[in-house]
Design a protein around this motif. Structure first.
Motif, PDB file in Angstrom:
ATOM      1  N   TYR A 180      52.858  33.494  39.421  1.00 37.84           N
ATOM      2  CA  TYR A 180      51.588  33.749  40.112  1.00 37.84           C
ATOM      3  C   TYR A 180      51.838  34.168  41.549  1.00 37.84           C
ATOM      4  O   TYR A 180      52.885  33.884  42.139  1.00 37.84           O
ATOM      5  CB  TYR A 180      50.681  32.527  40.060  1.00 37.84           C
ATOM      6  N   PHE A 224      47.575  33.867  29.577  1.00 33.32           N
ATOM      7  CA  PHE A 224      48.507  34.297  30.624  1.00 33.32           C
ATOM      8  C   PHE A 224      49.958  34.184  30.149  1.00 33.32           C
ATOM      9  O   PHE A 224      50.684  33.252  30.513  1.00 33.32           O
ATOM     10  CB  PHE A 224      48.275  33.485  31.898  1.00 33.32           C
ATOM     11  N   HIS A 225      50.352  35.158  29.338  1.00 34.04           N
ATOM     12  CA  HIS A 225      51.716  35.159  28.796  1.00 34.04           C
ATOM     13  C   HIS A 225      52.492  36.413  29.163  1.00 34.04           C
ATOM     14  O   HIS A 225      53.522  36.712  28.575  1.00 34.04           O
ATOM     15  CB  HIS A 225      51.680  34.981  27.272  1.00 34.04           C
ATOM     16  N   ALA A 235      49.583  26.878  36.476  1.00 31.52           N
ATOM     17  CA  ALA A 235      50.573  27.951  36.433  1.00 31.52           C
ATOM     18  C   ALA A 235      51.989  27.379  36.404  1.00 31.52           C
ATOM     19  O   ALA A 235      52.836  27.823  35.614  1.00 31.52           O
ATOM     20  CB  ALA A 235      50.390  28.881  37.622  1.00 31.52           C
ATOM     21  N   ILE A 293      53.875  29.961  34.351  1.00 30.88           N
ATOM     22  CA  ILE A 293      53.231  31.271  34.518  1.00 30.88           C
ATOM     23  C   ILE A 293      53.516  31.761  35.943  1.00 30.88           C
ATOM     24  O   ILE A 293      53.199  31.060  36.903  1.00 30.88           O
ATOM     25  CB  ILE A 293      51.710  31.162  34.310  1.00 30.88           C
ATOM     26  N   PHE A 333      44.397  29.283  30.617  1.00 31.59           N
ATOM     27  CA  PHE A 333      45.709  29.633  31.160  1.00 31.59           C
ATOM     28  C   PHE A 333      46.740  29.677  30.032  1.00 31.59           C
ATOM     29  O   PHE A 333      47.548  30.605  29.944  1.00 31.59           O
ATOM     30  CB  PHE A 333      46.146  28.600  32.200  1.00 31.59           C
ATOM     31  N   TYR A 357      52.666  25.594  32.909  1.00 31.28           N
ATOM     32  CA  TYR A 357      52.890  26.513  31.789  1.00 31.28           C
ATOM     33  C   TYR A 357      53.931  27.596  32.109  1.00 31.28           C
ATOM     34  O   TYR A 357      54.130  28.512  31.310  1.00 31.28           O
ATOM     35  CB  TYR A 357      51.570  27.170  31.383  1.00 31.28           C
ATOM     36  N   GLU A 363      54.832  38.704  31.786  1.00 30.57           N
ATOM     37  CA  GLU A 363      55.848  38.436  32.800  1.00 30.57           C
ATOM     38  C   GLU A 363      55.328  38.807  34.188  1.00 30.57           C
ATOM     39  O   GLU A 363      55.935  38.462  35.200  1.00 30.57           O
ATOM     40  CB  GLU A 363      57.127  39.228  32.494  1.00 30.57           C
TER      41      GLU A 363
END
Length: 352
Positions: free
Chosen positions: A123, A96-97, A116, A121, A92, A119, A99
């Motif tokens: 989702y 997963f960077h 998520a 992220i 992750f 970090y 937008e």
């Protein structure tokens, strides 16, 4: 107390209960009821503790080598971490960077949304159908990555490799992670697709089928480019993630294929027998391809059954969450443990 303004606050993952009382039937965390391979015990008994004054191999070469050979991959296509949770968390963090939101099912391993959030992220959860199956069209839209457990947890439902390949092929600009923690109990692995898709990362673990949950060994397989990116982040985080004793135990486990297969066969046989007995008691469930059964009763609420089992020192897993609040996840124990649970359920349900 201004320092609290700068604390990263998240709602943590809640692991299955680990009762201190050893005199219980523990069917709540999907551990293997059988011992690790005999070779594991031997290397631990004969382990030279003098070695522990030195740092472990940061490349975990011995374990990476044997895993690559086992799966027919090159060494640079395998990444090892401290349990599959560590591997997934690192994935992750690495991949997963965007937008754009990452996608995973609404009912799945409940650590995904925790990572998520941790970090930051974005989702989106995709709703499983009425049979707890993924819908391919939900994963054919813009995204920053996809994560699918297969077989899924806690449902036990397995998607065919062809279904997953269609999703992987439709998302060549995103990393697709297939979490195969339970694949050895009857699922089909996506490892064969790695050479075809450089955006595919397959994650497996020693915690379930290899009886080494306490050792914490997980690994990822993918293109050399994916693995290189994972290693770059790992070495920027902690170079020495796996201790020396765990490395030698992992290698020993991989060297006993006969025991591995025998162990799995016993769990699967007990699972199938338990399905038949649970059905007689009025439970319904999907065709689990894991070491657990995700079951609901036709008349008695899951929470009531859960509490009655727990009161009698039989631990299963229950979540008071939308869509699954009337289900229990029952790990597969030994035949003796499952018989005790079934006997209790038969008596309890007769009184309802």
């Amino acid at each position: 107390m201004n320092w609290e303004n700068y604390v990263q606050k998240v709602v943590p993952y809640v692991a299955g209960e680990q009762p201190k009382d050893q005199n219980v039937i523990k069917l709540n965390t999907n551990e293997n009821p059988y011992s690790p391979a005999q070779g594991v015990a031997e290397v631990i008994r004969n382990f030279d503790c003098e070695i522990l004054r030195k740092y472990p191999d940061p490349n975990v070469s011995a374990l990476v080598d044997i895993l690559a050979q086992y799966h027919g991959l090159d060494n640079n296509q395998v990444f090892v971490g401290v349990g599959s949770d560590d591997v997934l968390a690192m994935s992750f963090l690495t991949f997963f960077h965007s937008e754009k939101p990452i996608l995973f099912p609404d009912i799945t391993y409940s650590f995904y949304d925790v990572w998520a959030d941790l970090y930051r992220i974005p989702y989106e959860c995709q709703t499983l159908d009425e049979n707890f199956c993924i819908k391919i069209e939900d994963y054919k839209k813009e995204n920053g990555g996809i994560v699918l457990a297969n077989p899924n947890a806690p449902t036990g439902v397995m998607a065919e490799v062809s279904v997953l390949e269609e999703i992987i092929a439709a998302n060549r600009d995103s990393v697709v992670i297939i979490d195969e923690a339970y694949v050895d109990f009857g699922g089909a692995s996506c490892v064969s697709l790695i050479e075809k898709y450089d955006n595919l990362l397959v994650v497996q673990t020693f915690s379930k089928s290899r009886s080494l949950a306490g050792m914490r060994i997980g690994y990822a397989m993918g293109s050399s480019k994916l693995i290189q990116y994972l290693n770059d982040v790992k070495f920027s985080f902690n170079s020495y993630t796996m201790n020396t004793l765990t490395i030698v135990a992992g290698v020993a486990s991989m060297m006993d294929e006969a025991y591995f297969r025998e162990n799995i066969a016993k769990v699967v046989a007990t699972r199938e027998r338990t399905k038949l007995e649970l059905a007689k008691l009025g439970f319904t469930f999907g065709d689990s391809k894991t070491n657990f059964i995700f079951a609901t009763h036709k008349t008695v609420p899951a929470q009531e059954i859960f509490e009655a089992l727990r009161k009698n020192k039989i631990y299963v897993r229950y979540w008071n969450k939308p869509r699954i609040a009337n289900y229990l996840r029952i790990s597969i124990g030994t035949d003796e443990e499952m018989d005790k649970m079934l006997t209790f359920l038969a008596t309890f349900l007769k009184q309802k």
